[in-house]
Design a protein around this motif. Sequence first.
Motif, mmCIF file in Angstrom:
data_model
loop_
_atom_site.group_PDB
_atom_site.id
_atom_site.type_symbol
_atom_site.label_atom_id
_atom_site.label_comp_id
_atom_site.label_asym_id
_atom_site.label_seq_id
_atom_site.Cartn_x
_atom_site.Cartn_y
_atom_site.Cartn_z
ATOM 1 N N ALA A 232 0.827 -1.207 0.000
ATOM 2 C CA ALA A 232 0.000 0.000 0.000
ATOM 3 C C ALA A 232 0.860 1.255 0.000
ATOM 4 O O ALA A 232 0.553 2.234 -0.684
ATOM 5 N N VAL A 233 1.930 1.248 0.795
ATOM 6 C CA VAL A 233 2.802 2.415 0.853
ATOM 7 C C VAL A 233 3.455 2.657 -0.497
ATOM 8 O O VAL A 233 3.518 3.785 -0.986
ATOM 9 N N ALA A 234 3.930 1.585 -1.126
ATOM 10 C CA ALA A 234 4.577 1.741 -2.424
ATOM 11 C C ALA A 234 3.609 2.278 -3.472
ATOM 12 O O ALA A 234 3.966 3.143 -4.274
ATOM 13 N N ARG A 235 2.359 1.781 -3.458
ATOM 14 C CA ARG A 235 1.382 2.267 -4.435
ATOM 15 C C ARG A 235 1.050 3.741 -4.203
ATOM 16 O O ARG A 235 0.959 4.528 -5.153
ATOM 17 N N ALA A 236 0.846 4.099 -2.934
ATOM 18 C CA ALA A 236 0.520 5.492 -2.631
ATOM 19 C C ALA A 236 1.683 6.404 -2.974
ATOM 20 O O ALA A 236 1.511 7.464 -3.592
ATOM 21 N N VAL A 237 2.898 6.018 -2.577
ATOM 22 C CA VAL A 237 4.069 6.841 -2.877
ATOM 23 C C VAL A 237 4.304 6.903 -4.378
ATOM 24 O O VAL A 237 4.704 7.939 -4.913
ATOM 25 N N GLY A 238 4.035 5.788 -5.099
ATOM 26 C CA GLY A 238 4.210 5.807 -6.546
ATOM 27 C C GLY A 238 3.335 6.843 -7.216
ATOM 28 O O GLY A 238 3.794 7.620 -8.068
ATOM 29 N N ALA A 239 2.058 6.895 -6.813
ATOM 30 C CA ALA A 239 1.165 7.915 -7.378
ATOM 31 C C ALA A 239 1.611 9.313 -6.982
ATOM 32 O O ALA A 239 1.577 10.249 -7.790
ATOM 33 N N LEU A 240 2.058 9.440 -5.740
ATOM 34 C CA LEU A 240 2.530 10.748 -5.285
ATOM 35 C C LEU A 240 3.793 11.181 -6.017
ATOM 36 O O LEU A 240 3.970 12.364 -6.316
ATOM 37 N N VAL A 241 4.685 10.245 -6.275
ATOM 38 C CA VAL A 241 5.933 10.595 -6.955
ATOM 39 C C VAL A 241 5.651 11.129 -8.358
ATOM 40 O O VAL A 241 6.279 12.103 -8.804
ATOM 41 N N VAL A 242 4.692 10.509 -9.059
ATOM 42 C CA VAL A 242 4.344 11.008 -10.391
ATOM 43 C C VAL A 242 3.898 12.460 -10.317
ATOM 44 O O VAL A 242 4.386 13.334 -11.039
ATOM 45 N N GLY A 243 2.951 12.733 -9.418
ATOM 46 C CA GLY A 243 2.478 14.104 -9.278
ATOM 47 C C GLY A 243 3.536 15.036 -8.745
ATOM 48 O O GLY A 243 3.668 16.176 -9.196
ATOM 49 N N SER A 244 4.324 14.567 -7.771
ATOM 50 C CA SER A 244 5.326 15.426 -7.158
ATOM 51 C C SER A 244 6.449 15.776 -8.122
ATOM 52 O O SER A 244 6.936 16.909 -8.144
ATOM 53 N N LEU A 245 6.855 14.809 -8.937
ATOM 54 C CA LEU A 245 7.883 15.107 -9.932
ATOM 55 C C LEU A 245 7.363 16.111 -10.957
ATOM 56 O O LEU A 245 8.086 17.039 -11.352
ATOM 57 N N CYS A 246 6.112 15.929 -11.390
ATOM 58 C CA CYS A 246 5.531 16.916 -12.301
ATOM 59 C C CYS A 246 5.484 18.289 -11.634
ATOM 60 O O CYS A 246 5.763 19.315 -12.267
ATOM 61 N N ALA A 247 5.147 18.302 -10.337
ATOM 62 C CA ALA A 247 5.095 19.566 -9.606
ATOM 63 C C ALA A 247 6.446 20.239 -9.570
ATOM 64 O O ALA A 247 6.585 21.446 -9.847
ATOM 65 N N GLN A 248 7.467 19.488 -9.214
ATOM 66 C CA GLN A 248 8.784 20.101 -9.073
ATOM 67 C C GLN A 248 9.389 20.491 -10.419
ATOM 68 O O GLN A 248 10.124 21.476 -10.503
ATOM 69 N N VAL A 249 9.084 19.721 -11.459
ATOM 70 C CA VAL A 249 9.538 20.136 -12.790
ATOM 71 C C VAL A 249 8.856 21.439 -13.182
ATOM 72 O O VAL A 249 9.495 22.372 -13.700
ATOM 73 N N LEU A 250 7.561 21.529 -12.914
ATOM 74 C CA LEU A 250 6.834 22.757 -13.235
ATOM 75 C C LEU A 250 7.376 23.940 -12.440
ATOM 76 O O LEU A 250 7.556 25.040 -12.976
ATOM 77 N N LEU A 251 7.672 23.729 -11.152
ATOM 78 C CA LEU A 251 8.084 24.825 -10.284
ATOM 79 C C LEU A 251 9.566 25.180 -10.408
ATOM 80 O O LEU A 251 9.958 26.305 -10.086
ATOM 81 N N ASN A 252 10.393 24.228 -10.847
ATOM 82 C CA ASN A 252 11.838 24.446 -10.762
ATOM 83 C C ASN A 252 12.614 24.216 -12.055
ATOM 84 O O ASN A 252 13.816 24.466 -12.089
ATOM 85 N N ALA A 253 11.954 23.724 -13.095
ATOM 86 C CA ALA A 253 12.706 23.401 -14.307
ATOM 87 C C ALA A 253 13.102 24.634 -15.105
ATOM 88 O O ALA A 253 14.053 24.575 -15.895
ATOM 89 N N ALA A 254 12.400 25.747 -14.934
ATOM 90 C CA ALA A 254 12.682 26.928 -15.755
ATOM 91 C C ALA A 254 14.139 27.367 -15.681
ATOM 92 O O ALA A 254 14.769 27.603 -16.719
ATOM 93 N N PRO A 255 14.745 27.505 -14.480
ATOM 94 C CA PRO A 255 16.161 27.898 -14.457
ATOM 95 C C PRO A 255 17.076 26.891 -15.140
ATOM 96 O O PRO A 255 18.060 27.282 -15.783
ATOM 97 N N VAL A 256 16.767 25.596 -14.991
ATOM 98 C CA VAL A 256 17.606 24.578 -15.630
ATOM 99 C C VAL A 256 17.506 24.682 -17.146
ATOM 100 O O VAL A 256 18.519 24.637 -17.867
ATOM 101 N N LEU A 257 16.287 24.838 -17.667
ATOM 102 C CA LEU A 257 16.102 24.961 -19.108
ATOM 103 C C LEU A 257 16.744 26.231 -19.649
ATOM 104 O O LEU A 257 17.395 26.211 -20.703
ATOM 105 N N VAL A 258 16.575 27.325 -18.940
ATOM 106 C CA VAL A 258 17.157 28.588 -19.397
ATOM 107 C C VAL A 258 18.678 28.502 -19.411
ATOM 108 O O VAL A 258 19.336 28.932 -20.371
ATOM 109 N N ALA A 259 19.259 27.927 -18.338
ATOM 110 C CA ALA A 259 20.719 27.805 -18.298
ATOM 111 C C ALA A 259 21.236 26.853 -19.372
ATOM 112 O O ALA A 259 22.294 27.083 -19.969
ATOM 113 N N GLY A 260 20.491 25.773 -19.631
ATOM 114 C CA GLY A 260 20.955 24.787 -20.602
ATOM 115 C C GLY A 260 20.748 25.208 -22.048
ATOM 116 O O GLY A 260 21.542 24.823 -22.922
#
Length: 442
Positions: A232-260
């Motif tokens: 159960a923990v793995a399934r819940a964390v798996g769904a959360l990781v998908v959303g959380s990674l999308c969240a952090q890419v949305l919130l933090n990827a801009a500087p990485v993309l601009v620099a690259g």
Amino acid sequence: MHDHASGTAHARRAVDVLTAPGRRGIAASLSWVGVAVALAGVLTFGYLAIVTRALPSVDYGWFGAYWSLTLVVAMGAFQPVEVELARLTHLRGTTRPLPPGSLTTLAGVMGGTLLVVLAGAPLLLPALGDEPGLYAALLAVCVVSAGQFLLRGLLLGRGAYGTHGSVLLLDALLRVLLAAAVAAWLPTSAATFGWTVPIAVAVAHLPLLVVLLRRSAPRPLPPAAAPTSRGAVARAVGALVVGSLCAQVLLNAAPVLVAGLATPAEQTDAARFIASFALVRLPLFVAVPLQSALIPSLAELDRRGDAPALRRVAGRLLGGGVLLAVTGGLLGLVVGPALVSLFFGSRYALPAPDMAVLATGTGLSIGLLVASQALVAAARHRDAALAWCTGLAAGAVVFAIVPDLVERASWAFTTGCAVAFAVAAVLLLRRATTAVPAPDPA
């Protein structure tokens, strides 16, 4: 012998205090956490100011990309473990034994993150200025984040809000002290400053985690606690990781993309964007740690199935997000360039319209963070992931069609946050309208 026994007793009492399960209201429970997180946000801003003034513009662009990547790794991959542990520990009423599958899931997240960072080296190294030391520091963050978020989840689940806030504050203070030491006594480079992040995390979190796991006595599960299966923990964390990674890419990827993606002629503009983006995102350094502290109280509210209370809370959360967006946009337009010039230097200030766009996106992102945590507290992990994934897709479309480097990054960030906030609002309000009281465990 007496001194040793007395010291041991004091240590055990300290652990009992930090693991005491508080069951207070949301406002009372988060009072010290709010203060500590606010102070940690100010210290984080001071930390970035030290680094900004110590490094040349181009080097700071590389460090800014590294800083954003550490947020993607820590908050995107590992914070879901904190969130789910906080929810399950609160419902179970004990930190020992850990929910079945917790350590296995944590090890899997750490291993997967390391593999992704290693496999992405050809893409990541250019954004980091081809600095091996900076890349190695990023790998170190992948390791220490496991202990960091395990500790935070256990503290939040047991209601040890005071200790949780103190750990956040200590982490931020150590970063500032280490950055000041590097600026004063060591050769300044993006890599040397980069290592201050994993060192501060390790010193602030790992010793207390060892004490908590060794000294905290196991207790029987409360009668109303539902058993947790190993998967159960793995399934819940798996769904959360998908959303959380999308969240952090949305919130933090801009500087990485601009620099690259910046050409040699655009390097100065890239550094200006990264510094200005760091300033307008300062409230996020407060909101991101604070959002996890909402989980136990929101989970309890959802467990009772009180539809009127859920509607009131949902309305306040969403209304606060809209208010923050409007306020942030006005502040960015009026005082944004002046604040960047004051703290980072005039060479880093973007025009007022660009600052307004970024500040509006920051306000929306704070409302989005809180709304998504309300969905997680209701065990609706997939809905939270859906909101973030939709926002990331919208941001990617904007980034692809807008030509200018700075404008495409600014509008992609804000548009993505707006779309994700709208989706989360619809899902949250639907839940508040259809809430049903939980059955009596008796």
